[in-house]
Design a protein around this motif. Sequence first.
Motif, PDB file in Angstrom:
ATOM      1  N   ASP A 193       0.831  -1.207   0.000  1.00 19.66           N
ATOM      2  CA  ASP A 193       0.000   0.000   0.000  1.00 19.66           C
ATOM      3  C   ASP A 193       0.868   1.260   0.000  1.00 19.66           C
ATOM      4  OD1 ASP A 193      -2.306  -1.506   0.004  1.00 19.66           O
ATOM      5  OD2 ASP A 193      -2.601  -1.389   2.183  1.00 19.66           O
ATOM      6  N   ASP A 227       2.128   1.747  -3.456  1.00 16.05           N
ATOM      7  CA  ASP A 227       1.024   2.184  -4.298  1.00 16.05           C
ATOM      8  C   ASP A 227       0.704   3.663  -4.053  1.00 16.05           C
ATOM      9  OD1 ASP A 227      -1.219   1.250  -6.160  1.00 16.05           O
ATOM     10  OD2 ASP A 227      -2.351   2.190  -4.551  1.00 16.05           O
ATOM     11  N   GLN A 247       0.854   6.898  -6.547  1.00 15.91           N
ATOM     12  CA  GLN A 247      -0.292   7.793  -6.690  1.00 15.91           C
ATOM     13  C   GLN A 247       0.127   9.251  -6.466  1.00 15.91           C
ATOM     14  OE1 GLN A 247      -3.781   6.661  -4.472  1.00 15.91           O
ATOM     15  NE2 GLN A 247      -4.501   8.767  -4.268  1.00 15.91           N
ATOM     16  N   GLU A 280      -3.455   9.893  -9.140  1.00 18.32           N
ATOM     17  CA  GLU A 280      -4.689   9.148  -8.917  1.00 18.32           C
ATOM     18  C   GLU A 280      -4.299   7.712  -8.588  1.00 18.32           C
ATOM     19  OE1 GLU A 280      -6.841   7.906 -12.645  1.00 18.32           O
ATOM     20  OE2 GLU A 280      -5.658   9.533 -13.498  1.00 18.32           O
ATOM     21  N   THR A 281      -5.265   6.888  -8.253  1.00 17.38           N
ATOM     22  CA  THR A 281      -4.941   5.510  -7.909  1.00 17.38           C
ATOM     23  C   THR A 281      -4.391   4.785  -9.135  1.00 17.38           C
ATOM     24  OG1 THR A 281      -7.141   4.648  -8.449  1.00 17.38           O
ATOM     25  CG2 THR A 281      -6.795   5.479  -6.202  1.00 17.38           C
ATOM     26  N   THR A 282      -3.529   3.835  -8.883  1.00 18.51           N
ATOM     27  CA  THR A 282      -2.979   3.062 -10.004  1.00 18.51           C
ATOM     28  C   THR A 282      -4.080   2.315 -10.742  1.00 18.51           C
ATOM     29  OG1 THR A 282      -2.479   1.260  -8.447  1.00 18.51           O
ATOM     30  CG2 THR A 282      -0.702   2.781  -8.969  1.00 18.51           C
ATOM     31  N   LYS A 283      -5.092   1.877 -10.011  1.00 17.47           N
ATOM     32  CA  LYS A 283      -6.213   1.170 -10.634  1.00 17.47           C
ATOM     33  C   LYS A 283      -6.919   2.065 -11.639  1.00 17.47           C
ATOM     34  CE  LYS A 283     -10.523  -1.286  -9.568  1.00 17.47           C
ATOM     35  NZ  LYS A 283     -11.436  -1.746  -8.478  1.00 17.47           N
ATOM     36  N   ASN A 284      -7.162   3.316 -11.269  1.00 15.54           N
ATOM     37  CA  ASN A 284      -7.817   4.240 -12.191  1.00 15.54           C
ATOM     38  C   ASN A 284      -6.920   4.581 -13.373  1.00 15.54           C
ATOM     39  OD1 ASN A 284     -10.137   4.346 -10.656  1.00 15.54           O
ATOM     40  ND2 ASN A 284      -9.573   6.231  -9.586  1.00 15.54           N
ATOM     41  N   TRP A 285      -5.626   4.768 -13.107  1.00 17.39           N
ATOM     42  CA  TRP A 285      -4.705   5.121 -14.196  1.00 17.39           C
ATOM     43  C   TRP A 285      -4.633   4.012 -15.243  1.00 17.39           C
ATOM     44  CZ3 TRP A 285      -0.196   3.621 -16.608  1.00 17.39           C
ATOM     45  CH2 TRP A 285       0.418   4.596 -17.416  1.00 17.39           C
ATOM     46  N   LEU A 286      -4.709   2.773 -14.794  1.00 20.53           N
ATOM     47  CA  LEU A 286      -4.642   1.643 -15.723  1.00 20.53           C
ATOM     48  C   LEU A 286      -5.876   1.545 -16.614  1.00 20.53           C
ATOM     49  CD1 LEU A 286      -3.060  -1.062 -13.397  1.00 20.53           C
ATOM     50  CD2 LEU A 286      -1.986   0.029 -15.369  1.00 20.53           C
ATOM     51  N   GLN A 287      -6.899   2.344 -16.331  1.00 19.18           N
ATOM     52  CA  GLN A 287      -8.082   2.358 -17.187  1.00 19.18           C
ATOM     53  C   GLN A 287      -7.843   3.179 -18.457  1.00 19.18           C
ATOM     54  OE1 GLN A 287     -10.718   0.374 -16.322  1.00 19.18           O
ATOM     55  NE2 GLN A 287      -9.347  -0.172 -14.636  1.00 19.18           N
ATOM     56  N   THR A 323      -6.740   3.778 -21.948  1.00 13.14           N
ATOM     57  CA  THR A 323      -6.526   2.777 -23.012  1.00 13.14           C
ATOM     58  C   THR A 323      -6.226   3.395 -24.375  1.00 13.14           C
ATOM     59  OG1 THR A 323      -8.917   2.660 -23.416  1.00 13.14           O
ATOM     60  CG2 THR A 323      -7.969   1.052 -21.865  1.00 13.14           C
TER      61      THR A 323
END
Length: 232
Positions: free
Chosen positions: A155, A158, A162, A168-175, A177
């Motif tokens: 964490d 991570d 961020q 931003e969160t890595t999860k959001n950044w990976l969106q 495309t």
Amino acid sequence: MNNIEGQLNINIYPQREDGHRIELSSTRPLHATKIFIGKTPEQVLTIIPLLFSICGVAQSRAALGAIEQNLNIVEPKKLETARDMLVLVENAKEHMLRLFLDWPKLFNLQANNNELPYLSQVLGEFKTMLFQQAEAFSLDSKINKQLKNTDQLIDKLDQYLQQHVFCETTKNWLQITDIQALKQWSQQCDSVAANSINIICNQGWASQGLTDCAQLPVLDEEHLLKAFSNTN
């Protein structure tokens, strides 16, 4: 002074009269393997990270894997997973070092050295948490029994990404495309990564890496051994 680990050189000649040409050359010190003659496996594993200033963990991981395979040693799954985790942490560290040290020079941006101290200690933190005596790449390595704080280290890494890279969160950044979404992100985030990509987009350089070369297919070990054995 040249790096002791050497380098791979890739020269591309897209407009030669005789057609496109790519030349590969290596200054990797293959003669360095002579250092290992007469050494025990443990001595080799001690020397390996000293030879490589970059990716020493990955080199140690590969060396240990080769030694274990030759000695018919099968390690517990948890131990192997912990070692693989260290390789991923090193991967993140090396990418961020290049991001914070090299990218500002390329794009005439202001470097922020305040971001670097954490990177100098992140690998040590994970080694200490995962392995007894922080000894990850030894034939006698033992995984720590108490791993409850490992999630906290993940964490922490991570959150560092961020704060200093993605905004931003890595999860959001990976969106992200497509190039338009990437450009929009680069305009909204104030980090070396975002500012560099914004410059690339504004200069019309975003398509420089495009290629029509197909990726290699997935090649299993049996296929590779067969291919190499047929090479003259």
